[in-house]
Design a protein around this motif. Structure first.
Motif, PDB file in Angstrom:
ATOM      1  N   ASN A  92       0.826  -1.203   0.000  1.00 52.72           N
ATOM      2  CA  ASN A  92       0.000   0.000   0.000  1.00 52.72           C
ATOM      3  C   ASN A  92       0.865   1.261   0.000  1.00 52.72           C
ATOM      4  O   ASN A  92       0.597   2.221  -0.734  1.00 52.72           O
ATOM      5  N   THR A  93       1.921   1.257   0.789  1.00 56.65           N
ATOM      6  CA  THR A  93       2.762   2.451   0.901  1.00 56.65           C
ATOM      7  C   THR A  93       3.523   2.704  -0.401  1.00 56.65           C
ATOM      8  O   THR A  93       3.562   3.846  -0.888  1.00 56.65           O
ATOM      9  N   ILE A  94       4.098   1.658  -0.980  1.00 55.18           N
ATOM     10  CA  ILE A  94       4.856   1.842  -2.224  1.00 55.18           C
ATOM     11  C   ILE A  94       3.918   2.315  -3.348  1.00 55.18           C
ATOM     12  O   ILE A  94       4.251   3.228  -4.112  1.00 55.18           O
ATOM     13  N   SER A  95       2.734   1.727  -3.417  1.00 54.94           N
ATOM     14  CA  SER A  95       1.780   2.121  -4.470  1.00 54.94           C
ATOM     15  C   SER A  95       1.237   3.528  -4.231  1.00 54.94           C
ATOM     16  O   SER A  95       1.107   4.324  -5.159  1.00 54.94           O
ATOM     17  N   GLY A  96       0.929   3.812  -2.971  1.00 53.97           N
ATOM     18  CA  GLY A  96       0.382   5.138  -2.650  1.00 53.97           C
ATOM     19  C   GLY A  96       1.394   6.243  -2.895  1.00 53.97           C
ATOM     20  O   GLY A  96       1.052   7.320  -3.408  1.00 53.97           O
ATOM     21  N   ASN A  97       2.640   5.975  -2.574  1.00 55.44           N
ATOM     22  CA  ASN A  97       3.691   6.978  -2.796  1.00 55.44           C
ATOM     23  C   ASN A  97       3.854   7.295  -4.276  1.00 55.44           C
ATOM     24  O   ASN A  97       4.285   8.395  -4.643  1.00 55.44           O
ATOM     25  N   ALA A  98       3.527   6.345  -5.140  1.00 57.36           N
ATOM     26  CA  ALA A  98       3.654   6.584  -6.589  1.00 57.36           C
ATOM     27  C   ALA A  98       2.728   7.697  -7.054  1.00 57.36           C
ATOM     28  O   ALA A  98       2.953   8.301  -8.112  1.00 57.36           O
ATOM     29  N   ARG A  99       1.701   8.009  -6.257  1.00 55.08           N
ATOM     30  CA  ARG A  99       0.779   9.079  -6.654  1.00 55.08           C
ATOM     31  C   ARG A  99       1.432  10.447  -6.621  1.00 55.08           C
ATOM     32  O   ARG A  99       0.908  11.394  -7.219  1.00 55.08           O
ATOM     33  N   SER A 100       2.559  10.575  -5.930  1.00 53.61           N
ATOM     34  CA  SER A 100       3.251  11.871  -5.959  1.00 53.61           C
ATOM     35  C   SER A 100       3.702  12.188  -7.383  1.00 53.61           C
ATOM     36  O   SER A 100       3.860  13.347  -7.753  1.00 53.61           O
ATOM     37  N   GLU A 101       3.911  11.163  -8.196  1.00 55.95           N
ATOM     38  CA  GLU A 101       4.304  11.358  -9.596  1.00 55.95           C
ATOM     39  C   GLU A 101       3.106  11.211 -10.541  1.00 55.95           C
ATOM     40  O   GLU A 101       2.960  11.975 -11.477  1.00 55.95           O
ATOM     41  N   GLY A 103      -0.194  11.369  -9.761  1.00 58.84           N
ATOM     42  CA  GLY A 103      -1.356  12.179  -9.437  1.00 58.84           C
ATOM     43  C   GLY A 103      -2.521  11.344  -8.956  1.00 58.84           C
ATOM     44  O   GLY A 103      -2.461  10.108  -8.913  1.00 58.84           O
ATOM     45  N   GLN A 104      -3.618  12.027  -8.614  1.00 64.34           N
ATOM     46  CA  GLN A 104      -4.741  11.359  -7.956  1.00 64.34           C
ATOM     47  C   GLN A 104      -5.510  10.426  -8.872  1.00 64.34           C
ATOM     48  O   GLN A 104      -6.325   9.614  -8.398  1.00 64.34           O
ATOM     49  N   GLU A 105      -5.292  10.531 -10.193  1.00 69.15           N
ATOM     50  CA  GLU A 105      -5.986   9.612 -11.107  1.00 69.15           C
ATOM     51  C   GLU A 105      -5.442   8.192 -10.994  1.00 69.15           C
ATOM     52  O   GLU A 105      -6.076   7.238 -11.455  1.00 69.15           O
ATOM     53  N   PHE A 106      -4.259   8.039 -10.408  1.00 70.77           N
ATOM     54  CA  PHE A 106      -3.679   6.710 -10.186  1.00 70.77           C
ATOM     55  C   PHE A 106      -4.376   6.121  -8.953  1.00 70.77           C
ATOM     56  O   PHE A 106      -3.991   6.351  -7.816  1.00 70.77           O
ATOM     57  N   MET A 107      -5.455   5.391  -9.210  1.00 74.35           N
ATOM     58  CA  MET A 107      -6.307   4.904  -8.117  1.00 74.35           C
ATOM     59  C   MET A 107      -5.814   3.545  -7.635  1.00 74.35           C
ATOM     60  O   MET A 107      -5.543   2.657  -8.448  1.00 74.35           O
TER      61      MET A 107
END
Lengths: 150, 123
Positions: A92-101, A103-107
């Protein structure tokens, strides 16, 4: 998938382990595998991805690594329940951190955790996955990325 | 002492926050596994400070922030999430959160964030 995209997940792995008491984590060169026989250790945390990318990101690790990871985070209870919890939390953390690049569309979904062989990991057979090897303490683990552009 | 409620679907994270939060300032009065549990627990515990995960089953953190803010607007909510995009941080603040801490985090980072969150409150 581009090299830059892989780097986003590699940075997520490095960032995660640098918040443990043993920061000395190494990441191996990513490689491609067929999806017929998914890479799998004892425990796996799986994240479903939707949005501009669709697919799966998972973190898979042996029990001994996860036990040491719990201890390094200050958690003395290394029960199976907590082993399952931590493998999901890392994914969850690795995937969630990817949203910094991305953006929020990466659900991303809540994690699904499995114990045992990779037969429960369902990946589209027509695609291939990138495996990012992780070396922490004396143990190996992996982040596996199977994403396609929508 | 300020009453602290911890909301996260991960037992590991709940326990890490419980262990790390400055015991001289915070009394952990409840721990919830999702937003629905947190809303019910808020009424029972009268928590003043909340740490809130975002990606959770049943009721996610954004909806829970909104619900808690509607019930008790003075609640100080610190979002603690792996979702590290700016848009999500702004959305959480718009819904009523007052701080954002990205996972993974150290004990020092947590206490710094909690300290900023409760600045100005008389304990």
């Amino acid at each position: 998938m581009s090299e830059d995209t892989l780097k986003i997940f590699i940075n997520g792995v490095l960032n995660y382990f640098q918040h443990t008491s043993d920061k000395d984590v190494k990441v191996g060169a990513p490689y491609l595998v067929e999806n017929r026989d998914p890479t799998c250790f004892d425990y796996t945390g799986i994240i479903g991805v939707s949005g501009p990318y669709k697919g799966t990101v998972y973190f898979t690790a042996p029990k001994i690594l996860l036990t040491h990871l719990l201890l390094s985070l200050g958690e003395q209870d290394t029960s199976n329940e907590n082993i399952m919890d931590i493998v999901g939390e890392v994914a969850n953390t690795i995937s969630g951190n990817a949203r910094s690049e991305f953006g929020q569309e990466f659900m991303i979904s809540v994690p699904v955790m499995i114990e045992g062989d990779g037969s429960k990991i369902q990946l589209p057979e027509q695609l291939r996955s990138y495996v990012i090897p992780i070396y922490w303490k004396a143990y190996s683990a992996a982040v596996v990325i199977c994403l396609e552009n929508v | 002492m300020l009453k602290l409620m911890i909301v996260d679907d991960s037992n590991i994270i709940r326990r890490k926050i419980e262990r790390s939060a400055d015991a001289a300032r915070f009394d952990v009065v409840g721990m919830a596994r999702n937003g629905a549990e947190a809303v019910a627990m808020l009424k029972r515990t009268d928590a003043e400070v909340v740490t809130m995960d975002l990606t959770m089953p049943e009721m996610d953190g954004i909806e829970c922030v909104e619900r808690i803010t509607a019930i008790k607007p003075e609640t100080r909510i610190l979002v603690v999430s792996a979702l590290s995009d700016v848009e999500t941080g702004i959305l959480a603040l718009e819904k009523g959160a007052r701080g954002f801490l990205c996972k993974p985090f150290s004990s020092e980072q947590l206490n710094d964030a909690l300290g900023e969150l409760v600045e100005g409150i008389d304990v």
